[in-house]
Design an enzyme around this catalytic site. Structure first.
Site, PDB file in Angstrom:
ATOM      1  CG  HIS A  10      -7.472   2.258   1.143  1.00  0.00           C
ATOM      2  ND1 HIS A  10      -6.746   2.620   2.257  1.00  0.00           N
ATOM      3  CD2 HIS A  10      -6.577   1.687   0.290  1.00  0.00           C
ATOM      4  CE1 HIS A  10      -5.477   2.287   2.099  1.00  0.00           C
ATOM      5  NE2 HIS A  10      -5.353   1.708   0.917  1.00  0.00           N
ATOM      6  CB  CYS A  36      -0.888  -0.027   1.241  1.00  0.00           C
ATOM      7  SG  CYS A  36      -2.064   1.330   1.328  1.00  0.00           S
ATOM      8  CG  HIS A  58      -5.424  -2.584  -1.601  1.00  0.00           C
ATOM      9  ND1 HIS A  58      -4.458  -3.079  -0.748  1.00  0.00           N
ATOM     10  CD2 HIS A  58      -5.238  -1.234  -1.630  1.00  0.00           C
ATOM     11  CE1 HIS A  58      -3.727  -2.067  -0.294  1.00  0.00           C
ATOM     12  NE2 HIS A  58      -4.186  -0.935  -0.814  1.00  0.00           N
ATOM     13  CD  GLU A  59      -6.525   1.246  -4.051  1.00  0.00           C
ATOM     14  OE1 GLU A  59      -6.814   2.204  -3.299  1.00  0.00           O
ATOM     15  OE2 GLU A  59      -5.361   0.830  -4.173  1.00  0.00           O
TER      16      GLU A  59
END
Length: 178
Positions: A144, A96, A140-141
């Protein structure tokens, strides 16, 4: 070129849940998208890493993700959500921009379907799989946006390694080596 500071692991903003974007066509949304694009391009040019970024990483608690895959145009996703996912899971290397000094292995779904808006406000759905490692990248995004970091998804703490060790042993066989 508005390159923004990327918030680093430990910053409490990274643990907050992002707010849905009310107007994807607004000047504010366009500004955030430009800032994300410029920031991730800068990181890719200076570190060799950076395929995507989420608005909370630059301190904007808005549900916006920007992908910048090599050989493709930038791809902003506004208000993305995972609406379907494979029962099959894979263990993949993850890193990241908010903690680029460490890498780890995490578990992700093999494919997902994401619903999102474009900057004109139109809704789309895309099925992401292994191509361009899009499924793991979008998971992953989108994490966030929900205040979840890849360190929360580590499958085995023994997989955590420094960037230098990752590059020495594993980068060539990972999405980061492409």
């Amino acid at each position: 070129m508005p390159i923004r500071e990327i918030l680093q692991l430990g910053n409490p903003v990274l643990r907050q849940i992002a707010t849905p974007v009310a107007d994807p066509t607004s000047a504010e949304t366009a500004r955030i998208i430009t800032d994300l694009a410029d920031t991730v391009a800068h990181w890719r040019a200076t570190t060799g890493y950076g395929r995507a970024i989420a608005a909370p990483q630059i301190g904007e608690l808005q549900r916006i993700v920007l992908l910048r895959l090599p050989g493709h145009d930038i791809w902003p996703l506004i208000n993305p959500s995972i609406i379907d996912r494979s029962p099959e899971k894979l263990v993949v290397w993850d890193a990241c921009l908010s903690f680029l000094a460490i890498f780890m292995q995490v578990e992700r779904h093999a494919w997902i379907t994401v619903r999102y808006q474009d900057p004109a406000g139109h809704w789309h759905e895309t099925r992401a799989g292994h191509e361009d490692d899009l499924a793991e990248l979008l998971q992953h995004e989108i994490d966030h946006l929900d205040g979840v970091l890849s360190v929360d998804r580590v499958v085995d703490v023994k997989s955590i390694c420094t960037r230098e060790e990752f590059e020495r042993r594993f980068r060539a066989d990972s999405p980061y080596g492409r």
